[in-house]
Enzyme design. Structure first.
Site, PDB file in Angstrom:
ATOM      1  N   LEU A 138      34.272  33.423 -50.894  1.00  0.00           N
ATOM      2  CA  LEU A 138      35.004  34.621 -51.322  1.00  0.00           C
ATOM      3  C   LEU A 138      35.880  35.137 -50.166  1.00  0.00           C
ATOM      4  CD1 LEU A 138      35.452  36.803 -53.530  1.00  0.00           C
ATOM      5  CD2 LEU A 138      33.562  38.078 -52.513  1.00  0.00           C
ATOM      6  N   GLU A 371      28.011  40.528 -47.069  1.00  0.00           N
ATOM      7  CA  GLU A 371      27.671  41.052 -48.403  1.00  0.00           C
ATOM      8  C   GLU A 371      27.997  42.536 -48.501  1.00  0.00           C
ATOM      9  OE1 GLU A 371      26.012  39.291 -50.890  1.00  0.00           O
ATOM     10  OE2 GLU A 371      25.409  37.476 -49.818  1.00  0.00           O
ATOM     11  N   ASP A 375      29.414  50.263 -43.646  1.00  0.00           N
ATOM     12  CA  ASP A 375      30.365  51.332 -44.014  1.00  0.00           C
ATOM     13  C   ASP A 375      30.819  51.205 -45.464  1.00  0.00           C
ATOM     14  OD1 ASP A 375      30.251  52.455 -41.523  1.00  0.00           O
ATOM     15  OD2 ASP A 375      32.046  51.445 -40.764  1.00  0.00           O
TER      16      ASP A 375
HETATM   17  C1  LIG Z   1      27.316  34.978 -40.517  1.00  0.00           C
HETATM   18  C2  LIG Z   1      28.146  35.356 -41.680  1.00  0.00           C
HETATM   19  C3  LIG Z   1      27.994  34.691 -42.887  1.00  0.00           C
HETATM   20  C4  LIG Z   1      28.815  34.991 -43.992  1.00  0.00           C
HETATM   21  N1  LIG Z   1      28.694  34.282 -45.170  1.00  0.00           N
HETATM   22  C5  LIG Z   1      29.610  34.454 -46.153  1.00  0.00           C
HETATM   23  C6  LIG Z   1      29.615  33.610 -47.303  1.00  0.00           C
HETATM   24  O1  LIG Z   1      28.731  32.749 -47.469  1.00  0.00           O
HETATM   25  N2  LIG Z   1      30.613  33.746 -48.236  1.00  0.00           N
HETATM   26  C7  LIG Z   1      31.588  34.697 -48.090  1.00  0.00           C
HETATM   27  O2  LIG Z   1      32.473  34.761 -48.960  1.00  0.00           O
HETATM   28  N3  LIG Z   1      31.606  35.543 -47.011  1.00  0.00           N
HETATM   29  C8  LIG Z   1      30.652  35.433 -46.041  1.00  0.00           C
HETATM   30  N4  LIG Z   1      30.678  36.248 -44.928  1.00  0.00           N
HETATM   31  C9  LIG Z   1      31.768  37.209 -44.786  1.00  0.00           C
HETATM   32  C10 LIG Z   1      31.340  38.655 -44.883  1.00  0.00           C
HETATM   33  O3  LIG Z   1      31.024  38.984 -46.200  1.00  0.00           O
HETATM   34  C11 LIG Z   1      32.479  39.505 -44.272  1.00  0.00           C
HETATM   35  O4  LIG Z   1      32.414  39.316 -42.880  1.00  0.00           O
HETATM   36  C12 LIG Z   1      32.365  40.974 -44.635  1.00  0.00           C
HETATM   37  O5  LIG Z   1      32.619  41.179 -46.007  1.00  0.00           O
HETATM   38  C13 LIG Z   1      33.307  41.841 -43.819  1.00  0.00           C
HETATM   39  O6  LIG Z   1      34.593  41.331 -43.825  1.00  0.00           O
HETATM   40  P1  LIG Z   1      35.372  41.148 -42.436  1.00  0.00           P
HETATM   41  O7  LIG Z   1      34.476  40.406 -41.485  1.00  0.00           O
HETATM   42  O8  LIG Z   1      36.690  40.545 -42.746  1.00  0.00           O
HETATM   43  O9  LIG Z   1      35.542  42.603 -41.868  1.00  0.00           O
HETATM   44  P2  LIG Z   1      36.709  43.636 -42.264  1.00  0.00           P
HETATM   45  O10 LIG Z   1      36.818  43.761 -43.740  1.00  0.00           O
HETATM   46  O11 LIG Z   1      37.926  43.295 -41.485  1.00  0.00           O
HETATM   47  O12 LIG Z   1      36.093  44.988 -41.698  1.00  0.00           O
HETATM   48  C14 LIG Z   1      36.143  45.342 -40.309  1.00  0.00           C
HETATM   49  C15 LIG Z   1      35.567  46.744 -40.175  1.00  0.00           C
HETATM   50  O13 LIG Z   1      36.367  47.667 -40.900  1.00  0.00           O
HETATM   51  C16 LIG Z   1      35.561  48.413 -41.794  1.00  0.00           C
HETATM   52  N5  LIG Z   1      36.341  48.726 -43.009  1.00  0.00           N
HETATM   53  C17 LIG Z   1      36.984  47.864 -43.823  1.00  0.00           C
HETATM   54  N6  LIG Z   1      37.558  48.522 -44.849  1.00  0.00           N
HETATM   55  C18 LIG Z   1      37.257  49.828 -44.676  1.00  0.00           C
HETATM   56  C19 LIG Z   1      37.531  51.022 -45.411  1.00  0.00           C
HETATM   57  N7  LIG Z   1      38.218  50.993 -46.557  1.00  0.00           N
HETATM   58  N8  LIG Z   1      37.062  52.192 -44.941  1.00  0.00           N
HETATM   59  C20 LIG Z   1      36.340  52.226 -43.810  1.00  0.00           C
HETATM   60  N9  LIG Z   1      36.037  51.156 -43.067  1.00  0.00           N
HETATM   61  C21 LIG Z   1      36.481  49.957 -43.504  1.00  0.00           C
HETATM   62  C22 LIG Z   1      34.374  47.527 -42.095  1.00  0.00           C
HETATM   63  O14 LIG Z   1      33.256  48.299 -42.513  1.00  0.00           O
HETATM   64  C23 LIG Z   1      34.154  46.855 -40.750  1.00  0.00           C
HETATM   65  O15 LIG Z   1      33.371  47.689 -39.932  1.00  0.00           O
HETATM   66  C24 LIG Z   1      29.798  36.007 -43.857  1.00  0.00           C
HETATM   67  C25 LIG Z   1      29.912  36.709 -42.649  1.00  0.00           C
HETATM   68  C26 LIG Z   1      29.104  36.388 -41.585  1.00  0.00           C
HETATM   69  C27 LIG Z   1      29.269  37.154 -40.304  1.00  0.00           C
END
Ligand SMILES: Cc1cc2nc3c(=O)[nH]c(=O)nc-3n(C[C@H](O)[C@H](O)[C@H](O)COP(=O)(O)OP(=O)(O)OC[C@H]3O[C@@H](n4cnc5c(N)ncnc54)[C@H](O)[C@@H]3O)c2cc1C
Length: 392
Positions: A138, A371, A375
């Protein structure tokens, strides 16, 4: 690593709320983790390797698709049993639980709920035994918390779909046999596609140098003009609600799993506090250490009650996504706080691989982010109670 002497805390006698089946399932998973996970997991985490030899056992304890009906190879268990299995597996390691969660809720669930009968029969029995491993794509490089913005897309080429794009942070990606991939059609609507390893143009490079979930393999999914057979599209649900439905199921499992990690940290710190002598007394006799332990068991007990009730609601088909968000956010935060306090209670020993605490603590840094971040779940609760979405 020290021998696994884990004893599960049950301060409010929650076992009284469980059926015999729940307890049997939980105890089998607990015994399996003690025998198969605890003795090896520190070594695998240090080497940043997933212990593939445990996959078969995970299938046998119901770790793959516990609630999937038996006619598709699942265990046909209820939601409390599912939660208890996740709790026990994460008591061993969050990375192992991640493999189990992804396979169950993010791969088997969408094939079961959104797939057709041919897809169910083709994939689910093999996924249930671990003969086949799946992953869930995703998140993209530019779309994490906001998956609806995804740019991965497919075009209808008559006899097949042509898939292009990239996913990142994908658990199990480096060794998965299949990927459930979320991509937009030419009208911009999100669909799930089953992409199989070996399809031309599909690669899964591994993500290295993680300080967290080291015993879980993470990678990218790259689609460069991948020809996906039309029969691999999940036909029965589309739109962002489809992947979010899978996430509800996985987040519910995480809410239970985090309790497992917290219980392990608490149990380790409690035992250590009775054995470690400083100033001629066990450190557990000092008020400051008792405060930590008392708060830990209080928070674990609250989380257990919250999650048990959520399980009942899920069994009755009444749990909302917002209720699941609350439990995921609360319990992972609770576990992370407990891991940090437990780490301190072990002093210098707390930073070593002799004990499981530091590994749990580092793992939970991923669990609090994936997941739906801490926040984002707060914003979901905020929207639920006020009616105002504060995401944008
Ligand atoms: C080890 C690991 C395994 C994973 N496995 C999977 C998987 O199997 N499949 C999959 O699809 N994904 C997977 N993920 C991805 C995971 O779901 C994402 O990392 C997560 O959804 C956050 O997205 P991002 O890292 O791009 O952070 P971002 O979305 O860039 O967020 C960065 C920061 O900004 C904050 N933020 C974002 N939007 C807002 C808002 N509107 N208001 C306030 N704060 C906000 C967030 O809370 C966060 O603190 C995995 C991640 C990790 C680390």
């Amino acid at each position: 690593m020290k021998p696994d002497l884990f004893q599960a805390p049950d301060y409010y006698l929650l076992d009284d709320l469980l059926t015999e089946e729940h307890k049997l399932v939980r105890d089998a998973a607990r015994a399996w983790v003690k025998k198969e996970v605890s003795p090896i997991i520190e070594d695998y985490a240090q080497r940043a390797e997933f212990p593939t030899q445990i996959v078969k056992g995970l299938g046998e304890i119901g770790g793959f698709g516990p609630y999937i009906p038996v006619e598709y190879g699942g265990a046909g268990l209820d939601q409390i049993s599912y939660g208890l299995i996740m709790q026990e597996i994460e008591r061993g390691d969050s990375g192992v639980r991640s493999t189990s969660s992804v396979q169950s809720s993010l791969v088997m669930y969408p094939i079961w709920k959104y797939g057709n009968e041919e897809q169910r029969m083709k994939y689910l029995p093999k996924l249930a035994t671990g003969e086949m491993i799946g992953c869930f794509g995703l998140t993209e490089p530019d779309f994490g918390s906001n998956p609806g913005g995804m740019v991965t897309n497919f075009k209808d080429k008559g006899d097949h779909y042509l898939l292009n794009g990239a996913k990142m942070w994908i658990s199990n990606a480096p060794f998965a046999d299949i990927a459930v991939v979320w991509a937009k059609d030419e009208r911009g609507r999100i669909h799930g596609l089953i992409v199989e390893r070996g399809m031309e143009g599909f690669t899964t490079p591994e993500t290295h140098n993680k300080w967290s979930l080291r015993a879980s393999a993470t990678g990218e999914l790259i689609f460069d003009n991948v020809k996906v057979p039309k029969e691999n599209l999940l036909p029965n649900k589309s739109g962002l609600g489809a992947p979010l439905g899978c996430l509800d199921s996985a987040r519910y499992g995480i809410a239970w799993g985090a309790i497992g990690a917290a219980m392990d940290c608490y149990d380790t710190a409690l035992r250590y506090s009775k054995e470690r002598i400083q100033f001629d007394k066990p450190i557990g006799a000092f008020q400051l250490q008792q405060k930590k332990l008392a708060e830990m068991i209080t928070e674990i007990t609250k989380a257990q009650l919250l999650t048990w009730r959520l399980g009942v609601l899920r069994n009755e088909g009444k749990a909302t996504s917002a209720q699941i968000s609350m439990a995921k956010r609360n319990n992972v935060d609770m576990a992370l706080t407990i891991a940090r306090d437990a780490r301190q209670m072990l002093g210098g020993m707390g930073i070593t691989g002799e004990y499981s605490i530091m590994r749990h603590m580092m793992n939970l840094e991923s669990v609090v982010t994936y997941e739906g971040t801490h926040d984002i779940h707060l914003l979901i609760t905020g929207m639920d109670v006020t009616g105002f979405p504060a995401f944008k």
